[in-house]
Design an enzyme around this catalytic site. Sequence first.
Site, PDB file in Angstrom:
ATOM      1  N   HIS A  82      27.751  21.879  -4.051  1.00 39.83           N
ATOM      2  CA  HIS A  82      27.790  20.685  -3.200  1.00 39.83           C
ATOM      3  C   HIS A  82      29.210  20.132  -3.155  1.00 39.83           C
ATOM      4  CE1 HIS A  82      25.516  17.444  -1.200  1.00 39.83           C
ATOM      5  NE2 HIS A  82      26.496  16.676  -1.609  1.00 39.83           N
ATOM      6  N   ASP A 161      16.697   9.672  -0.598  1.00 37.12           N
ATOM      7  CA  ASP A 161      18.152   9.758  -0.406  1.00 37.12           C
ATOM      8  C   ASP A 161      18.498   9.710   1.078  1.00 37.12           C
ATOM      9  OD1 ASP A 161      20.955  10.277  -1.204  1.00 37.12           O
ATOM     10  OD2 ASP A 161      20.629  12.078  -0.023  1.00 37.12           O
ATOM     11  N   ARG A 168      23.453   3.433   3.983  1.00 33.75           N
ATOM     12  CA  ARG A 168      24.802   3.311   3.405  1.00 33.75           C
ATOM     13  C   ARG A 168      25.859   3.630   4.443  1.00 33.75           C
ATOM     14  NH1 ARG A 168      24.733   7.459  -1.050  1.00 33.75           N
ATOM     15  NH2 ARG A 168      26.911   6.890  -1.294  1.00 33.75           N
ATOM     16  N   SER A 183      22.985  10.029  -5.336  1.00 33.95           N
ATOM     17  CA  SER A 183      22.663  10.737  -4.097  1.00 33.95           C
ATOM     18  C   SER A 183      22.881  12.242  -4.260  1.00 33.95           C
ATOM     19  CB  SER A 183      23.537  10.177  -2.963  1.00 33.95           C
ATOM     20  OG  SER A 183      23.534  11.026  -1.852  1.00 33.95           O
ATOM     21  N   LYS A 187      19.581  15.435  -5.362  1.00 38.59           N
ATOM     22  CA  LYS A 187      19.275  16.627  -4.551  1.00 38.59           C
ATOM     23  C   LYS A 187      19.459  17.903  -5.363  1.00 38.59           C
ATOM     24  CE  LYS A 187      21.989  14.711  -1.531  1.00 38.59           C
ATOM     25  NZ  LYS A 187      22.787  14.165  -0.455  1.00 38.59           N
TER      26      LYS A 187
HETATM   27  N1  URA Z   1      27.494  13.368  -0.415  1.00 44.64           N
HETATM   28  C1  URA Z   1      26.206  13.012  -0.693  1.00 44.64           C
HETATM   29  O1  URA Z   1      25.297  13.824  -0.671  1.00 44.64           O
HETATM   30  N2  URA Z   1      25.962  11.719  -0.980  1.00 44.64           N
HETATM   31  C2  URA Z   1      26.914  10.785  -1.033  1.00 44.64           C
HETATM   32  O2  URA Z   1      26.605   9.655  -1.327  1.00 44.64           O
HETATM   33  C3  URA Z   1      28.242  11.153  -0.745  1.00 44.64           C
HETATM   34  C4  URA Z   1      28.512  12.462  -0.435  1.00 44.64           C
END
Ligand code: URA
Length: 431
Positions: A82, A161, A168, A183, A187
Amino acid sequence: MLPQEFIRVKRDGQKHDRESMHEFLSNYLSGKVADYQVSAWLMASFLKGLDDEETYWLTDEIVESGEKLDLSDVDGIKVDKHSSGGVGDKISLALVPLLASAGLVVSKMSGRGLGHTGGTIDKLESIPGLRTEFSTEEFKDLLRKVGAAIVAQSDALAPLDKKLYSLRDVTATVEALPLIASSIMSKKIAVNSDLVSLDVKLGNGAFITNLEDAKELCRIMLSLGKQFGRRVEIHVTDMNEPLGYAVGNSLEVIEAMDFLKGKVNNRFSALVKQLYVDTLNSVNLPVPDFDKLIASGKPIQKFAEMVQAQGGNPKVIDDYSILPLSKNIFELKADKSGYLDYNNTVEVGMAIVELGGGRTRKEDAIDHGVGIKFFVEGGDKVEKGQVIAHIYYNDQHSLDNALNRLSHSFTIKETESAQRPLIWWSTNSKE
Ligand code: URA
């Protein structure tokens, strides 16, 4: 506790208790708490912070809001990756097939682009016919068959999320470290991979702009990984200029394919190579020699296999004209001689949005064929009149807006800037 009482606790800088956080967030999921109330709470949390315990509870609420993806019936060492989001960040498109060609199983669920950062899913969808929406079983089959898959984040996983992130995004509360950490990690925790590899972007093209914040984000994410039993590797990587020569959907797919053929030599290729080595080291696997692996043709073949398994045309690796690319090209030239210095890389990302290649609202359609191809990197010397970039555009109005954005993204300086590292910091669960 009433929603307004819950919000007041954070507004006044006090600590929540677990039960009231559960009540507030589960009522939000079921529609009993309104978006505007959660927006107020997000802003209070942004301003007053969440401590480690509250961040853990929030993460747990997000994980438990949806299904979990159990990969234990997929053989192999499974890695999940990620990035916190940057400009020209096509690392996943290159690293996922590269690691898979070295023997790992790489499961990548990605988002779409929003604001100045492009999304891996949007980029991949430049390939005609390619699907990114798969059921859990289909996703696992892709992993079993190919060892690599890049699919859209499933709605069933961490649905809270998705709801929180869209709020957000429009309430200026993205950049809070506990919110980013929960966040991202929720995941990753919802999927039981063997290693979570995180790329925290740092710089004037990223959400995080100073190293202290980046280190604190790493600390929170490592701690969450430990509490939820996930091995985590984190790199804090430079985002003070667009990564690589391409920004924009089709163009970035082309740069990733060029990389997998050994044809790219820039900051992007150097970074992917380092992540390749570090990730294999993190799972204690031997690291095949990078140049030999590329020369074997396996990485680009793995990309083709992944594309084909996801319904796209694998011939794209030999015929880039399969990708949509705008016919109109504007040559951006240096207006003086000197050294290229990016002071606001976000504006490069916004130039792509102006061209139609990104979105400002999540329901916007995007144009995969527009983008910018740079011929120089940050810090390079340029001569007056030299072509710095090709801008692929569709209409004059969007081109003008993009040029305006670009004019605020870099300057040409008389003196050379200090070299920036590619990787500012790295850490992992072993340390
Ligand atoms: N990437 C994400 O998945 N969440 C965030 O809050 C910022 C970047």
